[in-house]
Design an enzyme around this catalytic site. Structure first.
Site, PDB file in Angstrom:
ATOM      1  N   GLU A  21       0.792  -1.267   0.081  1.00 36.47           N
ATOM      2  CA  GLU A  21       0.003   0.185   0.191  1.00 36.47           C
ATOM      3  C   GLU A  21       0.896   1.122  -0.156  1.00 36.47           C
ATOM      4  O   GLU A  21       1.924   1.260   0.749  1.00 36.47           O
ATOM      5  CB  GLU A  21      -0.955   0.097   1.369  1.00 36.47           C
ATOM      6  CG  GLU A  21      -1.801   1.332   1.381  1.00 36.47           C
ATOM      7  CD  GLU A  21      -2.916   1.095   2.445  1.00 36.47           C
ATOM      8  OE1 GLU A  21      -3.766   0.216   2.381  1.00 36.47           O
ATOM      9  OE2 GLU A  21      -2.732   2.160   3.374  1.00 36.47           O
ATOM     10  N   THR A  52      -3.994   4.974  -1.679  1.00 31.70           N
ATOM     11  CA  THR A  52      -4.991   5.191  -0.665  1.00 31.70           C
ATOM     12  C   THR A  52      -5.627   6.658  -1.053  1.00 31.70           C
ATOM     13  O   THR A  52      -5.151   7.195  -2.001  1.00 31.70           O
ATOM     14  CB  THR A  52      -4.412   5.694   0.812  1.00 31.70           C
ATOM     15  OG1 THR A  52      -3.582   6.757   0.786  1.00 31.70           O
ATOM     16  CG2 THR A  52      -3.897   4.154   1.383  1.00 31.70           C
ATOM     17  N   GLY A 112     -14.233   6.562   5.056  1.00 35.22           N
ATOM     18  CA  GLY A 112     -13.342   7.533   5.075  1.00 35.22           C
ATOM     19  C   GLY A 112     -13.408   8.139   6.514  1.00 35.22           C
ATOM     20  O   GLY A 112     -14.280   7.903   7.525  1.00 35.22           O
ATOM     21  N   TYR A 153     -12.018  -4.770  10.903  1.00 38.35           N
ATOM     22  CA  TYR A 153     -11.450  -4.236  12.113  1.00 38.35           C
ATOM     23  C   TYR A 153     -11.362  -5.229  13.166  1.00 38.35           C
ATOM     24  O   TYR A 153     -12.278  -5.304  13.997  1.00 38.35           O
ATOM     25  CB  TYR A 153     -12.181  -2.932  12.585  1.00 38.35           C
ATOM     26  CG  TYR A 153     -12.223  -1.793  11.535  1.00 38.35           C
ATOM     27  CD1 TYR A 153     -11.250  -0.800  11.416  1.00 38.35           C
ATOM     28  CD2 TYR A 153     -13.283  -1.803  10.681  1.00 38.35           C
ATOM     29  CE1 TYR A 153     -11.320   0.137  10.533  1.00 38.35           C
ATOM     30  CE2 TYR A 153     -13.192  -0.933   9.719  1.00 38.35           C
ATOM     31  CZ  TYR A 153     -12.285  -0.003   9.701  1.00 38.35           C
ATOM     32  OH  TYR A 153     -12.494   1.206   8.720  1.00 38.35           O
TER      33      TYR A 153
HETATM   34  P1  FAD Z   1     -18.013   1.884   7.288  1.00 38.45           P
HETATM   35  O1  FAD Z   1     -17.944   0.416   7.115  1.00 38.45           O
HETATM   36  O2  FAD Z   1     -19.126   2.622   6.615  1.00 38.45           O
HETATM   37  O3  FAD Z   1     -18.305   2.138   8.900  1.00 38.45           O
HETATM   38  C1  FAD Z   1     -18.250   3.363   9.271  1.00 38.45           C
HETATM   39  C2  FAD Z   1     -19.121   3.430  10.653  1.00 38.45           C
HETATM   40  O4  FAD Z   1     -20.192   3.345  10.547  1.00 38.45           O
HETATM   41  C3  FAD Z   1     -18.642   2.247  11.680  1.00 38.45           C
HETATM   42  O5  FAD Z   1     -18.649   2.722  13.207  1.00 38.45           O
HETATM   43  C4  FAD Z   1     -19.782   1.106  11.226  1.00 38.45           C
HETATM   44  O6  FAD Z   1     -19.908   0.396  12.442  1.00 38.45           O
HETATM   45  C5  FAD Z   1     -20.955   2.236  11.130  1.00 38.45           C
HETATM   46  N1  FAD Z   1     -21.947   1.691  10.293  1.00 38.45           N
HETATM   47  C6  FAD Z   1     -21.610   1.189   9.046  1.00 38.45           C
HETATM   48  N2  FAD Z   1     -23.014   0.578   8.666  1.00 38.45           N
HETATM   49  C7  FAD Z   1     -23.773   1.120   9.436  1.00 38.45           C
HETATM   50  C8  FAD Z   1     -25.081   1.042   9.570  1.00 38.45           C
HETATM   51  N3  FAD Z   1     -26.020   0.482   8.259  1.00 38.45           N
HETATM   52  N4  FAD Z   1     -26.082   1.346  10.464  1.00 38.45           N
HETATM   53  C9  FAD Z   1     -25.404   2.330  11.458  1.00 38.45           C
HETATM   54  N5  FAD Z   1     -23.922   2.418  11.439  1.00 38.45           N
HETATM   55  C10 FAD Z   1     -23.186   1.711  10.671  1.00 38.45           C
HETATM   56  N6  FAD Z   1      -9.524   6.342   5.094  1.00 38.45           N
HETATM   57  C11 FAD Z   1      -9.269   7.113   4.100  1.00 38.45           C
HETATM   58  O7  FAD Z   1      -9.728   8.281   4.278  1.00 38.45           O
HETATM   59  N7  FAD Z   1      -8.612   7.052   3.166  1.00 38.45           N
HETATM   60  C12 FAD Z   1      -7.883   5.393   2.925  1.00 38.45           C
HETATM   61  O8  FAD Z   1      -7.488   5.262   1.695  1.00 38.45           O
HETATM   62  C13 FAD Z   1      -8.145   4.549   3.779  1.00 38.45           C
HETATM   63  N8  FAD Z   1      -7.811   3.280   3.536  1.00 38.45           N
HETATM   64  C14 FAD Z   1      -8.298   2.419   4.438  1.00 38.45           C
HETATM   65  C15 FAD Z   1      -7.534   0.957   4.261  1.00 38.45           C
HETATM   66  C16 FAD Z   1      -8.100   0.017   5.327  1.00 38.45           C
HETATM   67  C17 FAD Z   1      -7.739  -1.494   4.892  1.00 38.45           C
HETATM   68  C18 FAD Z   1      -8.687   0.361   6.484  1.00 38.45           C
HETATM   69  C19 FAD Z   1      -8.749  -0.624   7.508  1.00 38.45           C
HETATM   70  C20 FAD Z   1      -9.052   1.638   6.546  1.00 38.45           C
HETATM   71  C21 FAD Z   1      -8.836   2.618   5.559  1.00 38.45           C
HETATM   72  N9  FAD Z   1      -9.211   3.979   5.869  1.00 38.45           N
HETATM   73  C22 FAD Z   1      -8.971   5.017   4.892  1.00 38.45           C
HETATM   74  C23 FAD Z   1      -9.711   4.159   7.153  1.00 38.45           C
HETATM   75  C24 FAD Z   1     -11.436   4.217   7.007  1.00 38.45           C
HETATM   76  O9  FAD Z   1     -11.916   5.258   6.192  1.00 38.45           O
HETATM   77  C25 FAD Z   1     -11.828   4.729   8.345  1.00 38.45           C
HETATM   78  O10 FAD Z   1     -11.675   3.791   9.455  1.00 38.45           O
HETATM   79  C26 FAD Z   1     -13.524   5.070   8.533  1.00 38.45           C
HETATM   80  O11 FAD Z   1     -13.709   5.689   9.757  1.00 38.45           O
HETATM   81  C27 FAD Z   1     -14.320   3.861   8.442  1.00 38.45           C
HETATM   82  O12 FAD Z   1     -14.228   3.206   7.166  1.00 38.45           O
HETATM   83  P2  FAD Z   1     -15.083   1.938   6.689  1.00 38.45           P
HETATM   84  O13 FAD Z   1     -15.189   2.029   5.157  1.00 38.45           O
HETATM   85  O14 FAD Z   1     -14.759   0.941   7.593  1.00 38.45           O
HETATM   86  O15 FAD Z   1     -16.623   2.481   7.157  1.00 38.45           O
END
Ligand code: FAD
Length: 314
Positions: A21, A52, A112, A153
């Site tokens: 990455e 990213t 994000g 996570y």
């Molecule tokens: P989601 O899966 O949408 O979850 C976000 C929050 O909403 C969580 O608390 C979840 O429990 C909650 N949620 C989800 N669905 C629902 C629902 N239906 N109802 C109620 N609550 C819900 N960040 C960047 O800015 N750029 C990057 O390139 C980047 N790359 C990453 C790569 C990896 C492998 C990882 C693990 C993280 C990365 N991140 C990046 C960080 C990530 O964007 C953050 O951790 C962000 O806070 C959560 O993103 P997610 O896609 O997991 O969100």
């Protein structure tokens, strides 16, 4: 090539594979240096690379540019991260179009982090709220052109430490069409393997790709682990703390600790590892060397996209 096929191949042959990455650097010189490094690290043999996504105009554009560069000129299969932070549907579509035109076929769909000046994440008007909405949108718009990954996570995420709830939401992302999961960094392998068991109990069957953060210096190791609230095993601290001011010793001990962790993951049947390079080569290379995974005359480099040689980069 779709990442799910890369993962299936590793599963089928039992031959371990890995990916790197990178993130968009802040300066033009930084970008050039990174392209040079990416080309050198191509020779380590990653099956694909991730770029990213940084929220905000120029950084976001740079992600797209880097995907084009990797895919078209460096012969590296790219996976573009895409987040919903500060992005209305039109900007999401624009980024997807650029990825599509570059021949990119893999997206890691994310919600994000909140922008720097905000504490809490808020949906943009006309945008998406959760990663699952982005997954659904990409599937609806592009069918099966893009393979879609999502974040997992093993130790909770910033705004949610409730494992059951996170597993429910992970399942939703997969049900919407994601075909692989990449995890947040961790150092506690026993907990990771326990979490994988819980993911499977939920009926989530897609491949899980562990995110591995090599150790470059003691300060950066502690900073990143603390930032991600990831548990550091006591024996790691006991080994690293006494040499904390000696970067060479930290990297040397760190490579053994991280390689042992990788071996334990492989022994549990997971065949592909994703390395958070932090745009640097050395610490990742040392782990790969320790695992004896770098290409050699007996194990030549195999992953080149066909056109790299013909463009004179081979
Ligand atoms: P989601 O899966 O949408 O979850 C976000 C929050 O909403 C969580 O608390 C979840 O429990 C909650 N949620 C989800 N669905 C629902 C629902 N239906 N109802 C109620 N609550 C819900 N960040 C960047 O800015 N750029 C990057 O390139 C980047 N790359 C990453 C790569 C990896 C492998 C990882 C693990 C993280 C990365 N991140 C990046 C960080 C990530 O964007 C953050 O951790 C962000 O806070 C959560 O993103 P997610 O896609 O997991 O969100």
């Amino acid at each position: 090539m779709h990442i799910k096929d890369v993962l299936a191949e590793a599963e089928r042959t039992g031959e371990p594979s890995f990916s790197f990455e990178y993130f968009p650097p802040k300066t033009a010189q930084g970008v050039q240096n990174l392209y040079d490094r990416m080309e050198r690290m191509y020779n380590f043999g990653p099956k694909f690379i991730d770029i990213t996504w940084g929220a905000g105009g120029r950084v976001a554009e740079l992600t797209c540019e880097m995907v084009v560069q990797a895919q078209t000129y460096l012969g590296l299969e790219a996976c573009m991260h895409l987040t919903c932070t500060d992005m209305g549907e039109e900007r999401v579509n624009d980024a997807l179009r650029k990825a599509y035109k570059a021949g990119c076929t893999n997206i890691l769909a994310l919600r994000g982090d909140p922008p720097r000046d905000k504490e809490k994440w808020e949906a943009t008007e006309g945008g998406f709220r959760y990663a699952r909405d982005l997954v659904a949108h990409i599937r609806k718009t592009y069918g099966n052109h893009f393979d879609i990954g999502v974040a997992g996570y093993p130790e909770g995420c910033d705004d949610n430490q409730d494992e059951d709830l996170l597993l429910d939401h992970l399942k939703e992302k997969v049900d919407m069409g994601a075909s692989f999961i990449v995890t947040q960094m961790f150092y506690d392998v026993d907990n990771f393997l326990r979490w994988v068991g819980r993911v499977r109990e939920r009926g989530i069957t897609v491949p899980i790709v562990p995110g591995i953060m090599p150790i470059a210096t003691y300060a950066s190791f502690l900073r990143r682990a603390n930032h991600m609230k990831c548990k550091i095993p006591d024996d790691w601290l006991a080994k690293l703390e006494p040499v904390k001011n000696d970067d060479v010793a930290v990297r040397d001990i760190g490579k053994t600790l991280v390689a042992d962790m990788c071996r334990k993951i492989l022994a549990a049947g997971i065949r592909h590892l994703h390395f958070y390079t932090m745009n640097l080569a050395q610490a990742t290379r040392m782990v790969l060397e320790e695992l004896d995974w770098l290409p050699s005359p007996d194990r030549p480099l195999k992953q080149a996209l066909p056109w790299k040689q013909s463009l004179g980069f081979g």
